[in-house]
Scaffold this active site. Structure first.
Site, PDB file in Angstrom:
ATOM      1  N   LYS A   1       0.738  -1.170   0.113  1.00 35.37           N
ATOM      2  CA  LYS A   1       0.119  -0.004   0.111  1.00 35.37           C
ATOM      3  C   LYS A   1       0.765   1.238  -0.001  1.00 35.37           C
ATOM      4  CE  LYS A   1      -3.764  -2.719   1.909  1.00 35.37           C
ATOM      5  NZ  LYS A   1      -4.608  -3.248   3.070  1.00 35.37           N
TER       6      LYS A   1
ATOM      7  N   GLN B   1      -4.980  -1.838   9.276  1.00 36.75           N
ATOM      8  CA  GLN B   1      -4.827  -3.087   8.663  1.00 36.75           C
ATOM      9  C   GLN B   1      -5.540  -4.069   9.432  1.00 36.75           C
ATOM     10  OE1 GLN B   1      -3.395  -3.644   5.439  1.00 36.75           O
ATOM     11  NE2 GLN B   1      -3.815  -5.922   6.074  1.00 36.75           N
TER      12      GLN B   1
ATOM     13  N   ASP C   1     -11.447   2.046   3.356  1.00 36.81           N
ATOM     14  CA  ASP C   1     -11.591   0.787   3.298  1.00 36.81           C
ATOM     15  C   ASP C   1     -13.173   0.507   2.744  1.00 36.81           C
ATOM     16  OD1 ASP C   1      -9.466  -1.188   2.894  1.00 36.81           O
ATOM     17  OD2 ASP C   1      -9.238  -1.310   5.168  1.00 36.81           O
TER      18      ASP C   1
END
Ligand code: NAD
Length: 280
Positions: free
Chosen positions: A52, A96, A119
């Site tokens: 990322k 995460q 997300d």
């Protein structure tokens, strides 16, 4: 032979488009910044976080990395998220997953400002998707819609069967296909006659998490097959939920593993970050 849907090439095109968009924003004095939080040092998570950061660097998005120890408490993590919510220069916040067991993931996701929820996991983002309002969409299913559109595969009016009903893939996938006017069926572990159900599909999206489970017995001649699964087989090679060699000869288009759905997830995360910077 079927059309091989090249996720690697499509994701590279999307990243190049985003790079131009970030340059345009930058010329207007707008910077895009993603904060990435990792708790503990799970090796798979470290690889994902590293990828990322690399994608951010390529596109021109600033990334702030918060690498917190495994013992981080719920309160400490909530405090950091609050600080990042309040920081004007941060557009996107990504925590995460999975988090260590002592942390309540749902509460952490709910703490992220939905305007920074790149997300697309916040209940408000999921609700907005459900009722067709603007909001961030979970990256893997959003990437699959891009794969279909950019491969000139029509969704409207098609029979779409999604196998799997997880919150991050199956459910948002079904909602997105519905938004594109597909006729959608969601199959799962309790579905009776899975083969017959899957065989109805013009577009079959497989997210079961079982290596090579889907053989040609599940696939209608000429169907489009999208394989979300990622596994390592006995010889450490990557494979999907679909038995590619068995299914490819009977379908009209298929995503390979690797190089199909996988690369799209990060591309769509980057897309969401740029959108978060643009609407600020
Ligand atoms: P999950 O385990 O949360 O969900 C699996 C779903 O499949 C469940 O809803 C379950 O009902 C259904 N299922 C399980 N066994 C079944 C069976 N025998 N018949 C019918 N349905 C069955 O998994 P997930 O998070 O949705 O991920 C699915 C797969 O996709 C995994 O292989 C995962 O690694 C992969 N994945 C890939 C990406 C990517 O970027 N490519 C992203 C997320 C997940």
């Amino acid at each position: 032979m079927p059309q091989i849907i090249d996720g690697k090439a499509i994701s590279a095109t999307i990243k190049d488009e985003l790079k131009i968009k970030v340059e345009e924003l930058s010329a207007k004095g707008i910077k895009v910044c993603l904060a990435v939080i990792q708790v503990g040092n799970d090796p798979a998570s470290s690889v994902y976080v590293g990828n990322k950061k690399k994608a951010c660097a390529y596109i021109g998005i600033d990334s702030l990395a918060y690498e917190l120890p495994e013992e981080t408490t719920q309160e400490e993590l909530l405090k950091l998220i609050k600080e990042l919510n309040d920081k004007e220069e941060v557009n996107g916040i990504l925590v995460q997953l999975p988090l260590p067991k002592h942390i309540d993931e749902d509460e952490i996701i709910r703490a992220i400002d939905p305007k920074k929820d790149v997300d697309g996991f916040h209940p408000q983002s999921v609700g907005a998707l459900c009722i067709g309002q603007p909001g961030f969409v979970s990256c893997t299913p959003a990437g699959i819609i891009q794969l279909l559109k950019r491969s000139d595969i029509e969704i409207a009016g098609k029979e779409c069967v999604v196998i799997g009903r997880s919150n991050i893939v199956g459910k948002p996938m079904a909602l997105l296909l519905l938004r594109e006017n597909g006729t959608v069926t969601v199959a799962h572990s309790k579905t009776k006659n899975l083969k017959e159900t899957a065989k109805r599909a013009d577009i079959l999206v497989v997210a079961v998490g079982k290596p090579k489970m889907i053989t040609r017995e599940y696939v209608k001649e000429g169907a489009v097959v999208i394989d979300v699964g990622i596994h390592r087989n006995e010889s450490n090679k990557l494979c999907g939920d679909v038995d590619y060699d068995d299914v490819a000869p009977v379908c009209s288009a298929i995503t390979p593993v690797p190089g199909g759905v996988g690369p799209m997830t990060i591309a769509m995360l980057m897309h969401n970050c740029v959108e978060a910077g643009d609407i600020r």
